[in-house]
Design a protein around this motif. Structure first.
Motif: not given
Length: 124
Positions: A57-73
């Motif tokens: 389903d395209p409405r699945n949530q992303f893993d928290v690690r994705f957001y963490l890597v984005a914030i670190l970037f």
């Protein structure tokens, strides 16, 4: 009493911006409906980017690690935004600027070491 005529250029600017945004968003949709470009059929609604149906389903949530890597970037991207103007003016400002930037870089290095130690940069 406040002279409201000073705000007229701002009001005109907002009016033009609103008119242009409506024209660029709504007008193509209206033209598409009137010219017949909006006639959905099953082949037109199929996947076109990757060529096969999605697995989940395209409405699945992303893993928290994705957001963490984005914030670190973002954090390290902002570091570069702070270092460039400093590098241009460091010789004019003197030792105070150099010491403060070294403290800033040390804080970022400690943050990177902590993120690395916790495993925030590991991707499975």
């Amino acid at each position: 009493m406040v002279d409201l005529s000073q705000y007229l250029p701002i009001l005109l600017f907002l009016g033009v911006a609103l008119a242009l945004s409506i024209a660029f968003v709504v007008l193509p949709m209206i033209v598409g409906r009137l010219t017949g470009a909006h006639k959905p059929y099953p082949e037109k609604l199929t996947e076109y980017e990757c060529g096969f149906p999605a697995f989940e389903d395209p409405r699945n949530q992303f893993d928290v690690r994705f957001y963490l890597v984005a914030i670190l970037f973002i954090v390290f991207d902002l570091e570069a935004a702070f270092i460039y103007p400093w590098a241009v003016s460091v010789f004019d400002i003197g030792w105070t600027a150099w010491i403060s930037m070294m403290v800033f870089i040390a804080e970022l290095a400690l943050g990177l070491a902590y993120a690395w130690k916790v495993g925030a940069l590991e991707w499975e």
